[in-house]
Design a protein around this motif. Structure first.
Motif, PDB file in Angstrom:
ATOM      1  N   ALA A 336       0.838  -1.198   0.000  1.00 35.30           N
ATOM      2  CA  ALA A 336       0.000   0.000   0.000  1.00 35.30           C
ATOM      3  C   ALA A 336       0.875   1.250   0.000  1.00 35.30           C
ATOM      4  CB  ALA A 336      -0.909   0.008   1.223  1.00 35.30           C
ATOM      5  N   LEU A 337       2.019   1.139   0.671  1.00 30.93           N
ATOM      6  CA  LEU A 337       2.900   2.295   0.830  1.00 30.93           C
ATOM      7  C   LEU A 337       3.885   2.459  -0.319  1.00 30.93           C
ATOM      8  CD1 LEU A 337       1.911   3.627   3.232  1.00 30.93           C
ATOM      9  CD2 LEU A 337       3.503   2.311   4.640  1.00 30.93           C
ATOM     10  N   MET A 338       3.806   1.603  -1.304  1.00 35.12           N
ATOM     11  CA  MET A 338       4.658   1.780  -2.478  1.00 35.12           C
ATOM     12  C   MET A 338       3.868   2.580  -3.501  1.00 35.12           C
ATOM     13  SD  MET A 338       6.358  -1.951  -2.686  1.00 35.12           S
ATOM     14  CE  MET A 338       7.527  -1.383  -3.880  1.00 35.12           C
ATOM     15  N   GLY A 339       3.970   3.881  -3.400  1.00 30.02           N
ATOM     16  CA  GLY A 339       3.233   4.724  -4.323  1.00 30.02           C
ATOM     17  C   GLY A 339       2.095   5.469  -3.672  1.00 30.02           C
ATOM     18  N   TRP A 340       1.955   5.269  -2.367  1.00 26.18           N
ATOM     19  CA  TRP A 340       0.924   6.011  -1.654  1.00 26.18           C
ATOM     20  C   TRP A 340       1.428   6.314  -0.251  1.00 26.18           C
ATOM     21  CZ3 TRP A 340      -1.786   4.848   2.911  1.00 26.18           C
ATOM     22  CH2 TRP A 340      -2.853   5.715   3.207  1.00 26.18           C
ATOM     23  N   SER A 341       1.027   7.443   0.294  1.00 26.53           N
ATOM     24  CA  SER A 341       1.383   7.740   1.678  1.00 26.53           C
ATOM     25  C   SER A 341       0.223   8.488   2.316  1.00 26.53           C
ATOM     26  CB  SER A 341       2.644   8.590   1.734  1.00 26.53           C
ATOM     27  OG  SER A 341       2.409   9.819   1.083  1.00 26.53           O
TER      28      SER A 341
END
Length: 537
Positions: A336-341
């Motif tokens: 989820a955190l690869m490309g979103w924060s």
RNA sequence: GCCCCCAUCGUCUAGGGGACCAGGACGCAGCCCUUUCAAGGCUAAAACGAGAGUUCGAAUCUCUCUGGGGGCACCA
């Protein structure tokens, strides 16, 4: 009843939180608890008007990898958040590429991740069937509609001619596109040839002038010169629709509102946009996700490199990650955190957290390198919050796979011993297998106390055995107390004495805390192991 | 070759004209704690690709270059 101090409204917290409030709403709620009723009614209204319908549309040609898992996750999150629907659609129009069992593995991987779908081939739904191989006639019908509208045409060119055209164009440094040989064929004549059974495909009649603008949610307007567009094939000579047609017809019929897909689709997006327009339909919102790069950050993962990864105990395939002892919670959090924060410091998320906090607007369009050490970190974090029963249940299969006959009680007992010590679930076997072995072996020189002769060591061991024998209340605290006393009497350091005992009961240099291990091992087996060790000194 | 996308520590990222000699996390190094292995705590090193422009002021806006990535099938 309201949980906020000083607030007298009557909504329950769950009611407020589960009404698909956008990510900022919970903050509002904290700031203005008394306005909750108003806020909740606004969110309700917004979500009713704004149920997203999204689809995950893989082709069953192999394992589910990280990239697809992330797309599916984002689809799922946005559907849940808006109380919309998440559709699973199988894109299997290329009959040659089908892989036996891939569809089943795909569904299993999704279920393992906890990403469940509302409509799909197994569940049905109001817009089925959800397998493209069962929708052939639908695509045929829409393809012919485009021919009627003069936005598509029959093409009778052989693949030999096509590759020749391509070669020549490349030689002349031109775009390797179709030369339009059949583009302006007389329609009645073409129909006649089709009736006579002449092999043909259906091509889209791309505009030759002007530009096509695709609006991507993350990148804004992207302008393409129509002159660079090819007359793409919509229907193959075997009668099956290609992705370009099938996906669009399905997205339309299935009332998909947001198309989330990889950025490898960006170059063909003008074509897709044009097909939507050709039918006169309103386009969905386009969201093109960044691609995943290999750990070095240099390029996409190749098949060869994906295979090499497994030598290091990693994999980009969901099925493998499960077998390697990763938690679905950790994989979800990581991916989820690869490309979103979310913000500048929050990193630990459960699926439910993500449903609440995810937003398409905070997606990052730049490519991201896969970082497996961060997956290890997240796995540890998510293992930490598992209770003994949960963790025990998850490590049991790994012990069984390693050939140990263990009960869930055994596993619950060692759960606290491994919780802070393992990166992946299967590490627990290596750490604690000695507790379940019938016999253990020692390296000959390992049963020694530094600076002591073997006679002295033997004497100390005998004494320790006596102490252990006299322990009636077999608990960690008592063991620690009695053995520490004995250690002090013999003027030994903890390092000297406990390392010796550790080796004696485990045959290992490193184990979970000594007394915890003895406690799990039980009095009888502890004594037995110390006795056997003494024989070796 | 052509088209398109992207650009902050090694990696994932925060940031969207002044709050930034750039914040967090992983990893790495050191220290503390410690019976081993861990876990935990603390500290350090580490980035705005380059050049122009706009502006009183640029990581942030514009352009060029460079670099990286993706795509150019009767695959998806």
């Amino acid at each position: 009843m309201c949980l906020f101090p000083g607030c007298h409204c009557h909504l329950s917290v769950t009611e407020a939180v589960h009404c698909s409030a956008p990510f900022w709403a919970s903050d509002w709620l904290k700031a203005y608890p008394c306005e909750r009723e108003i806020l909740v009614s606004i969110w309700r209204k917004m979500s009713q008007e704004n149920h997203y319908r999204v689809r995950f549309a893989p082709s069953p040609t192999g394992h589910v990898h990280l990239g697809s898992a992330r797309t599916a996750l984002y689809d799922y999150l946005i559907a849940k958040q808006t109380q919309g629907q998440f559709i699973l659609r199988i894109e299997d129009t290329d009959r040659k590429r089908l892989v036996e069992g891939a569809e089943e593995e795909l569904m299993n991987s999704m279920r393992w991740l906890g990403i469940d779908w509302d409509e799909g081939p197994d569940k049905g739904g109001p817009y089925g069937p959800y397998r493209q191989s069962e929708r052939k006639e639908i695509y045929q019908k829409f393809a012919h509609e485009l021919i009627e509208k003069d936005m598509a045409y029959y093409c009778f060119c052989s693949s030999e001619r096509l590759s020749k055209v391509r070669q020549e164009k490349q030689k002349d440094k031109q775009l390797p596109h179709y030369d339009g040989f059949c583009r302006n064929l007389n329609k009645a004549e073409a129909e006649e040839r089709v009736k006579n059974g002449e092999p043909h495909v259906i091509r889209f009649k791309s505009p030759k002038q002007g530009t096509t603008v695709v609006h991507d949610l993350l990148r804004g307007d992207i302008v393409f010169e129509n002159a660079n567009l090819d007359d793409f094939i919509l229907v193959k000579s075997d009668g099956w629709a290609l992705y370009h047609l099938a996906a669009i017809v399905d997205d339309y019929l299935m009332k998909v509102t947001h198309v989330i897909r990889g950025s490898e689709w960006l170059p063909t997006s003008p074509l897709h946009s044009l097909i939507w327009q050709a039918f006169g339909w309103k386009e969905p919102v386009w969201v093109h996700l960044s691609v995943f790069l290999k750990p070095s950050g240099k390029g996409k993962m190749s098949k060869r490199e994906a295979a090499d990864l497994s030598n290091d105990g990693y994999s980009i395939f969901i099925k493998d990650l499960e077998d390697l002892g990763y938690l679905p919670e950790a994989v979800i959090n990581w991916v989820a955190l690869m490309g979103w924060s979310y913000d500048d410091h929050t990193e630990f998320f459960t699926l439910d957290d993500l449903v609440e906090k995810f937003s398409l607007e905070k997606l990052n369009p730049s490519p991201a390198a896969i970082n497996f050490s961060k997956l290890d970190y997240f796995n540890k974090q998510h293992i930490k919050v598992l209770d003994d029963t949960d963790l025990g249940g998850r490590i049991q299969p790994f012990f069984e796979k390693a050939g140990y006959n263990v009960t869930i009680k055994d596993m619950e007992a060692i759960a606290p011993l491994v919780r802070d010590r393992i990166t992946t679930l299967d590490d627990s076997v290596e750490k604690c297998a000695f507790l379940f072995k019938n016999s253990i072996t020692h390296a000959p020189e390992s049963l020694a106390i530094e600076g002591k002769t073997s006679q002295e060591t033997h004497r100390i061991g005998e004494g320790a055995l006596n102490v252990i024998n006299r322990v009636s209340d077999w608990t960690i605290a008592v063991l620690e107390e009695k053995l520490t006393d004995y250690m002090n009497q013999n003027e030994l350091t903890p390092k000297e004495f406990f390392s010796f005992l550790r080796e004696a009961i485990s045959g290992q240099r490193a184990t979970p805390p000594l007394f915890d291990c003895m406690q799990v091992l039980g009095k009888e087996r502890t004594i037995q192991r110390v006795e056997e060790s003494l024989k070796l000194i």
